[in-house]
Design an enzyme around this catalytic site. Structure first.
Site, mmCIF file in Angstrom:
data_model
loop_
_atom_site.group_PDB
_atom_site.id
_atom_site.type_symbol
_atom_site.label_atom_id
_atom_site.label_comp_id
_atom_site.label_asym_id
_atom_site.label_seq_id
_atom_site.Cartn_x
_atom_site.Cartn_y
_atom_site.Cartn_z
ATOM 1 N N CYS A 8 -67.437 -8.341 -18.786
ATOM 2 C CA CYS A 8 -67.574 -9.790 -18.990
ATOM 3 C C CYS A 8 -69.064 -10.134 -18.904
ATOM 4 O O CYS A 8 -69.910 -9.275 -19.170
ATOM 5 C CB CYS A 8 -66.715 -10.572 -18.000
ATOM 6 S SG CYS A 8 -67.168 -10.361 -16.268
ATOM 7 N N ASN A 11 -69.848 -10.131 -14.301
ATOM 8 C CA ASN A 11 -69.155 -9.101 -13.502
ATOM 9 C C ASN A 11 -68.849 -9.567 -12.073
ATOM 10 O O ASN A 11 -68.859 -8.786 -11.131
ATOM 11 C CB ASN A 11 -69.947 -7.773 -13.482
ATOM 12 C CG ASN A 11 -69.164 -6.576 -12.926
ATOM 13 O OD1 ASN A 11 -69.757 -5.649 -12.384
ATOM 14 N ND2 ASN A 11 -67.848 -6.575 -13.061
ATOM 15 N N CYS A 13 -66.348 -12.472 -11.942
ATOM 16 C CA CYS A 13 -65.081 -13.219 -12.063
ATOM 17 C C CYS A 13 -64.043 -12.428 -12.857
ATOM 18 O O CYS A 13 -63.117 -11.852 -12.286
ATOM 19 C CB CYS A 13 -65.306 -14.577 -12.725
ATOM 20 S SG CYS A 13 -66.416 -15.676 -11.805
ATOM 21 N N ARG A 14 -64.173 -12.395 -14.181
ATOM 22 C CA ARG A 14 -63.110 -11.843 -15.023
ATOM 23 C C ARG A 14 -62.988 -10.325 -14.972
ATOM 24 O O ARG A 14 -61.879 -9.800 -14.801
ATOM 25 C CB ARG A 14 -63.310 -12.300 -16.479
ATOM 26 C CG ARG A 14 -63.092 -13.784 -16.673
ATOM 27 C CD ARG A 14 -63.628 -14.256 -18.013
ATOM 28 N NE ARG A 14 -65.090 -14.154 -18.065
ATOM 29 C CZ ARG A 14 -65.818 -14.407 -19.128
ATOM 30 N NH1 ARG A 14 -65.222 -14.746 -20.255
ATOM 31 N NH2 ARG A 14 -67.134 -14.306 -19.076
ATOM 32 N N SER A 15 -64.109 -9.603 -15.152
ATOM 33 C CA SER A 15 -63.947 -8.142 -15.218
ATOM 34 C C SER A 15 -63.595 -7.512 -13.868
ATOM 35 O O SER A 15 -62.842 -6.529 -13.853
ATOM 36 C CB SER A 15 -65.149 -7.465 -15.893
ATOM 37 O OG SER A 15 -66.351 -7.692 -15.212
ATOM 38 N N ASP A 126 -64.215 -18.149 -19.804
ATOM 39 C CA ASP A 126 -65.141 -18.002 -18.672
ATOM 40 C C ASP A 126 -64.789 -19.056 -17.618
ATOM 41 O O ASP A 126 -64.893 -20.250 -17.870
ATOM 42 C CB ASP A 126 -66.562 -18.214 -19.205
ATOM 43 C CG ASP A 126 -67.620 -18.071 -18.122
ATOM 44 O OD1 ASP A 126 -67.264 -18.036 -16.927
ATOM 45 O OD2 ASP A 126 -68.803 -17.997 -18.488
HETATM 46 P P1 4NP Z 1 -67.732 -13.680 -15.406
HETATM 47 O O1 4NP Z 1 -68.114 -15.187 -15.026
HETATM 48 O O2 4NP Z 1 -68.491 -13.350 -16.669
HETATM 49 O O3 4NP Z 1 -66.266 -13.742 -15.639
HETATM 50 O O4 4NP Z 1 -68.135 -12.819 -14.231
HETATM 51 C C1 4NP Z 1 -69.435 -15.627 -14.957
HETATM 52 C C2 4NP Z 1 -70.170 -15.380 -13.811
HETATM 53 C C3 4NP Z 1 -71.470 -15.842 -13.722
HETATM 54 C C4 4NP Z 1 -72.030 -16.545 -14.777
HETATM 55 C C5 4NP Z 1 -71.278 -16.780 -15.925
HETATM 56 C C6 4NP Z 1 -69.987 -16.308 -16.012
HETATM 57 N N1 4NP Z 1 -73.335 -17.055 -14.669
HETATM 58 O O5 4NP Z 1 -73.773 -17.776 -15.593
HETATM 59 O O6 4NP Z 1 -74.022 -16.770 -13.669
#
Ligand code: 4NP
Length: 157
Positions: A8, A11, A13-15, A126
């Site tokens: 993702c 790294n 939240c989703r992955s 996201d």
């Molecule tokens: P992820 O979520 O891609 O599912 O881990 C996010 C975590 C952090 C950010 C964006 C999405 N960020 O902009 O810091």
């Protein structure tokens, strides 16, 4: 041994959810040893961090433990995996751009390609700026796809 990396953006939240859920389902099926599973982000902002507390909460509510630390996915990582699974459109495009060879590009798929219930939308949204309800929705999408992935990897379809 099938080597899988879920990717993702951050790294956190989703992955990490995909990694934790897939490992949980594989262990429940007695198939843990068949897989090497990691997760990574295309971005580097959160490298070294534990998963987001909201992701941990939703996982815990489903009896799933998250124990990853954020790492950035790099071009050389394509060598270490058989499947590199993107969580959304931007990540899919980013991975194809990063892939150093046709063989590497061939490893990139959407996670939701494996969800028999998915419509044409391949994205897991996201949830970073969302609420706990969005994390629940994201959890359900990832779990459904991980079940499909585990099935597909056993039948060799
Ligand atoms: P992820 O979520 O891609 O599912 O881990 C996010 C975590 C952090 C950010 C964006 C999405 N960020 O902009 O810091």
């Amino acid at each position: 041994m099938t080597r899988i990396c879920f990717v993702c953006l951050g790294n956190i939240c989703r992955s990490p959810l995909a990694e934790g859920i897939f490992n949980h389902l594989a262990a429940q099926a007695g198939r843990g040893p068949e897989f090497h599973v990691e997760s990574a982000g295309l971005g580097s902002w959160h490298v070294g961090e534990a998963p987001d507390s909201r992701a941990q909460r939703v996982a815990q509510a489903h009896g799933v433990a998250l124990d990853s630390r954020a790492q950035q996915f790099r071009a050389k990582d394509f060598e270490r995996f058989d499947l590199v699974l993107a969580l959304d459109d931007d990540i899919y495009g980013g991975l194809l751009e990063l892939a150093p060879s046709p063989a590497a590009r061939a490893k990139v798929r959407y996670l939701r390609d494996y969800d028999p219930l998915a419509g044409p939308d391949r994205e897991v949204p996201d949830p970073y700026y969302g609420n706990q309800r969005l994390f629940e929705h994201v959890y359900a999408l990832i779990e459904s796809a991980c079940r499909g992935l585990l099935d597909e990897l056993s039948t060799g379809r």
